[in-house]
Design a protein around this motif. Structure first.
Motif, PDB file in Angstrom:
ATOM      1  N   LEU A 143       4.031  -1.021 -10.537  1.00 45.75           N
ATOM      2  CA  LEU A 143       4.887  -0.092 -11.273  1.00 45.75           C
ATOM      3  C   LEU A 143       6.091   0.312 -10.435  1.00 45.75           C
ATOM      4  CD1 LEU A 143       5.336   1.771 -13.750  1.00 45.75           C
ATOM      5  CD2 LEU A 143       4.024   3.486 -12.496  1.00 45.75           C
ATOM      6  N   HIS A 144       5.866   0.638  -9.176  1.00 45.32           N
ATOM      7  CA  HIS A 144       6.968   1.016  -8.284  1.00 45.32           C
ATOM      8  C   HIS A 144       7.942  -0.144  -8.082  1.00 45.32           C
ATOM      9  CE1 HIS A 144       6.212   5.085  -6.667  1.00 45.32           C
ATOM     10  NE2 HIS A 144       4.994   4.846  -7.106  1.00 45.32           N
ATOM     11  N   VAL A 145       7.422  -1.342  -7.897  1.00 50.00           N
ATOM     12  CA  VAL A 145       8.286  -2.506  -7.695  1.00 50.00           C
ATOM     13  C   VAL A 145       9.086  -2.796  -8.964  1.00 50.00           C
ATOM     14  CG1 VAL A 145       8.277  -4.999  -7.286  1.00 50.00           C
ATOM     15  CG2 VAL A 145       6.865  -3.491  -5.876  1.00 50.00           C
ATOM     16  N   ALA A 146       8.453  -2.673 -10.126  1.00 51.31           N
ATOM     17  CA  ALA A 146       9.155  -2.919 -11.390  1.00 51.31           C
ATOM     18  C   ALA A 146      10.281  -1.908 -11.601  1.00 51.31           C
ATOM     19  CB  ALA A 146       8.170  -2.867 -12.550  1.00 51.31           C
ATOM     20  N   VAL A 147      10.017  -0.643 -11.331  1.00 53.38           N
ATOM     21  CA  VAL A 147      11.058   0.376 -11.488  1.00 53.38           C
ATOM     22  C   VAL A 147      12.193   0.129 -10.501  1.00 53.38           C
ATOM     23  CG1 VAL A 147      11.564   2.845 -11.232  1.00 53.38           C
ATOM     24  CG2 VAL A 147       9.536   2.112 -12.493  1.00 53.38           C
ATOM     25  N   ALA A 148      11.862  -0.225  -9.263  1.00 53.19           N
ATOM     26  CA  ALA A 148      12.898  -0.508  -8.269  1.00 53.19           C
ATOM     27  C   ALA A 148      13.740  -1.716  -8.690  1.00 53.19           C
ATOM     28  CB  ALA A 148      12.264  -0.749  -6.902  1.00 53.19           C
ATOM     29  N   ALA A 149      13.092  -2.753  -9.205  1.00 55.13           N
ATOM     30  CA  ALA A 149      13.828  -3.939  -9.661  1.00 55.13           C
ATOM     31  C   ALA A 149      14.735  -3.597 -10.830  1.00 55.13           C
ATOM     32  CB  ALA A 149      12.846  -5.046 -10.045  1.00 55.13           C
ATOM     33  N   LEU A 150      14.227  -2.814 -11.784  1.00 55.09           N
ATOM     34  CA  LEU A 150      15.062  -2.393 -12.916  1.00 55.09           C
ATOM     35  C   LEU A 150      16.253  -1.568 -12.438  1.00 55.09           C
ATOM     36  CD1 LEU A 150      12.618  -1.414 -15.785  1.00 55.09           C
ATOM     37  CD2 LEU A 150      14.410  -3.129 -15.850  1.00 55.09           C
ATOM     38  N   TRP A 151      15.988  -0.692 -11.482  1.00 54.54           N
ATOM     39  CA  TRP A 151      17.053   0.169 -10.964  1.00 54.54           C
ATOM     40  C   TRP A 151      18.145  -0.667 -10.301  1.00 54.54           C
ATOM     41  CZ3 TRP A 151      16.908   3.530  -6.026  1.00 54.54           C
ATOM     42  CH2 TRP A 151      17.993   4.413  -6.028  1.00 54.54           C
ATOM     43  N   LEU A 152      17.744  -1.704  -9.585  1.00 52.94           N
ATOM     44  CA  LEU A 152      18.730  -2.567  -8.932  1.00 52.94           C
ATOM     45  C   LEU A 152      19.477  -3.447  -9.923  1.00 52.94           C
ATOM     46  CD1 LEU A 152      16.732  -3.660  -5.773  1.00 52.94           C
ATOM     47  CD2 LEU A 152      18.726  -2.160  -5.841  1.00 52.94           C
TER      48      LEU A 152
END
Length: 65
Positions: A44-53
């Motif tokens: 979940l954290h990696v997905a949110v970080a990827a979306l944010w980038l």
């Protein structure tokens, strides 16, 4: 400490510290139900970080003002 408290700390951003603790102290490192939830939180954290980038406006629009 109850597992629910540990998962809440991970969800709030402490998943990296939890990983270090698992590796150095072997705490909860082999308990499969705990590990499944832990890795879902990491994803979940990696997905949110990827979306944010990739699409910064999308993540910022999800945060209530």
């Amino acid at each position: 400490m109850p597992e629910s408290s540990l998962h809440l700390a991970e969800l709030c951003g402490g998943w990296l510290g939890a990983y270090v603790a698992q590796q150095t102290m072997r705490h909860k490192a082999v308990k499969q139900p705990y590990q499944a939830i832990y890795w879902l939180i990491v994803l979940l954290h990696v997905a949110v970080a990827a979306l944010w980038l990739l699409v910064p406006g999308l993540v910022l629009d999800l945060i209530p003002s």
